[in-house]
Design an enzyme around this catalytic site. Structure first.
Site, PDB file in Angstrom:
ATOM      1  N   HIS A 293       0.716  -1.575   0.078  1.00  0.00           N
ATOM      2  CA  HIS A 293      -0.150  -0.182   0.274  1.00  0.00           C
ATOM      3  C   HIS A 293       0.771   1.291   0.115  1.00  0.00           C
ATOM      4  O   HIS A 293       1.643   1.492   1.250  1.00  0.00           O
ATOM      5  CB  HIS A 293      -1.021  -0.393   1.273  1.00  0.00           C
ATOM      6  CG  HIS A 293      -1.789   0.667   1.410  1.00  0.00           C
ATOM      7  ND1 HIS A 293      -1.908   1.667   2.167  1.00  0.00           N
ATOM      8  CD2 HIS A 293      -2.702   1.275   0.728  1.00  0.00           C
ATOM      9  CE1 HIS A 293      -2.834   2.696   2.269  1.00  0.00           C
ATOM     10  NE2 HIS A 293      -3.468   2.455   1.043  1.00  0.00           N
TER      11      HIS A 293
ATOM     12  N   GLU B  53       0.039  -0.450  -4.374  1.00  0.00           N
ATOM     13  CA  GLU B  53      -1.215   0.297  -4.634  1.00  0.00           C
ATOM     14  C   GLU B  53      -0.542   1.728  -5.266  1.00  0.00           C
ATOM     15  O   GLU B  53       0.410   1.899  -3.319  1.00  0.00           O
ATOM     16  CB  GLU B  53      -1.814  -0.507  -3.784  1.00  0.00           C
ATOM     17  CG  GLU B  53      -3.443   0.115  -3.903  1.00  0.00           C
ATOM     18  CD  GLU B  53      -3.717   1.925  -3.007  1.00  0.00           C
ATOM     19  OE1 GLU B  53      -4.299   2.830  -3.580  1.00  0.00           O
ATOM     20  OE2 GLU B  53      -2.438   2.475  -2.235  1.00  0.00           O
TER      21      GLU B  53
ATOM     22  N   ASP C 156      -1.727   5.844  -5.400  1.00  0.00           N
ATOM     23  CA  ASP C 156      -3.268   7.038  -5.917  1.00  0.00           C
ATOM     24  C   ASP C 156      -2.626   7.957  -6.441  1.00  0.00           C
ATOM     25  O   ASP C 156      -1.583   8.188  -7.177  1.00  0.00           O
ATOM     26  CB  ASP C 156      -3.451   7.718  -4.213  1.00  0.00           C
ATOM     27  CG  ASP C 156      -3.627   6.844  -3.591  1.00  0.00           C
ATOM     28  OD1 ASP C 156      -4.996   5.905  -3.126  1.00  0.00           O
ATOM     29  OD2 ASP C 156      -2.450   6.715  -2.336  1.00  0.00           O
TER      30      ASP C 156
ATOM     31  N   HIS D 218      -2.145  10.157  -2.198  1.00  0.00           N
ATOM     32  CA  HIS D 218      -3.270  10.044  -2.123  1.00  0.00           C
ATOM     33  C   HIS D 218      -4.276  11.058  -1.463  1.00  0.00           C
ATOM     34  O   HIS D 218      -4.994  11.711  -2.066  1.00  0.00           O
ATOM     35  CB  HIS D 218      -2.427   9.437  -0.612  1.00  0.00           C
ATOM     36  CG  HIS D 218      -4.215   9.232   0.083  1.00  0.00           C
ATOM     37  ND1 HIS D 218      -5.356   9.811   0.779  1.00  0.00           N
ATOM     38  CD2 HIS D 218      -5.127   7.852  -0.040  1.00  0.00           C
ATOM     39  CE1 HIS D 218      -6.062   9.541   1.401  1.00  0.00           C
ATOM     40  NE2 HIS D 218      -6.654   8.515   0.576  1.00  0.00           N
TER      41      HIS D 218
END
Length: 255
Positions: free
Chosen positions: A18, A45, A47, A60
């Site tokens: 993440h 992962e 953003d 993010h």
């Protein structure tokens, strides 16, 4: 299960780091992604937002304020300003293009966080020809679909909030829920929403029966990871990449 190349062989577990892996507050930095790669992770992962001049960046929040020494909304700033900001005062905010281009075998789960990211994210995928190793996600189904509509080849896709809600409400009512996920390859969800459990054996079985992959976020406790693997999830998103790798190695499921 989905035949898109993003996903591994049937029965494999997708271990997703993440925002990369960092115990030093360097989330979504190239250093954090390199750390995950160095540990052997095949999935990360991240953003994405877009700058005012159309550059997709891995961040993010809508603004630079929380994670960097800069200030201001990314969508209102040019890349020339954003690239000066330092995550935790140390590492630059990376372009999505750099993440996709630096590690040509790395699979990247991209959460399109705002409308500003739609065009820039699609452009970064096109420029790096990363279609086979990208899964696009967004809480907004419309935002995800607007991004995929700009691509020349399909990427893997994950359910938005509206699709996931229809799936779970239908499943609780005993309805046929396959139609709720007809447009996507994966369901990526938290275990619960407050006191309400979102991941049950019934829902997991229904998703698998519909040919969908189920990933769970964000799990940082080793015992909880073990319970989810026993339940039969297809992937786990975690900040504790070290713990997840240790568990998968112990079970002979690390790939």
């Amino acid at each position: 299960m989905s035949s898109h190349p993003y996903f591994g062989a049937a029965g494999s577990v997708a271990a997703l780091a993440h925002r990369g892996f960092s115990r030093d507050g360097l989330e979504n930095s190239m250093v954090a992604f390199q750390a995950a790669v160095d540990m052997g992770f095949r999935y990360v992962e991240t953003d994405a937002h877009g700058t005012v001049d159309g550059v997709a960046v891995a961040l993010h929040d809508e603004s630079l304020d929380r994670t960097t020494d800069g200030t201001g909304e990314v969508a209102d700033l040019p890349w020339a300003r954003v690239k000066l900001a330092r995550i935790s005062g140390k590492e630059p905010v990376p372009m999505l293009e750099d993440i996709l281009g630096t590690w040509p075998d790395l699979r990247v789960n991209i959460d399109v966080k705002a409308e500003s990211g739609i065009g820039p994210v699609a452009e970064a995928i096109e420029k790096t020809k990363a279609h086979d190793r990208v899964c696009l996600a967004s809480f907004s189904t419309a935002r995800r679909d607007a991004t995929t509509a700009r691509l020349t080849r399909p990427v893997a896709t994950s359910a938005g909030t509206r699709e996931a809600a229809a799936f779970f409400l239908g499943g609780m009512a005993g309805a046929n829920v396959a139609g709720a996920l007809r447009k996507v390859d994966a369901l990526q969800i938290p275990v619960s929403m407050g006191p309400v459990p979102l991941l049950t054996k019934r829902h997991l079985s229904a998703a698998h029966a519909a040919g969908k992959v189920v990933h769970v976020w964000t799990i940082n406790d080793a015992d909880r990871m073990a319970d989810l693997l026993d339940l039969g999830v297809d992937g786990i998103v975690t900040d504790r990449a070290d713990l997840l790798k240790e568990l998968l190695v112990a079970r002979g499921r690390w790939q």
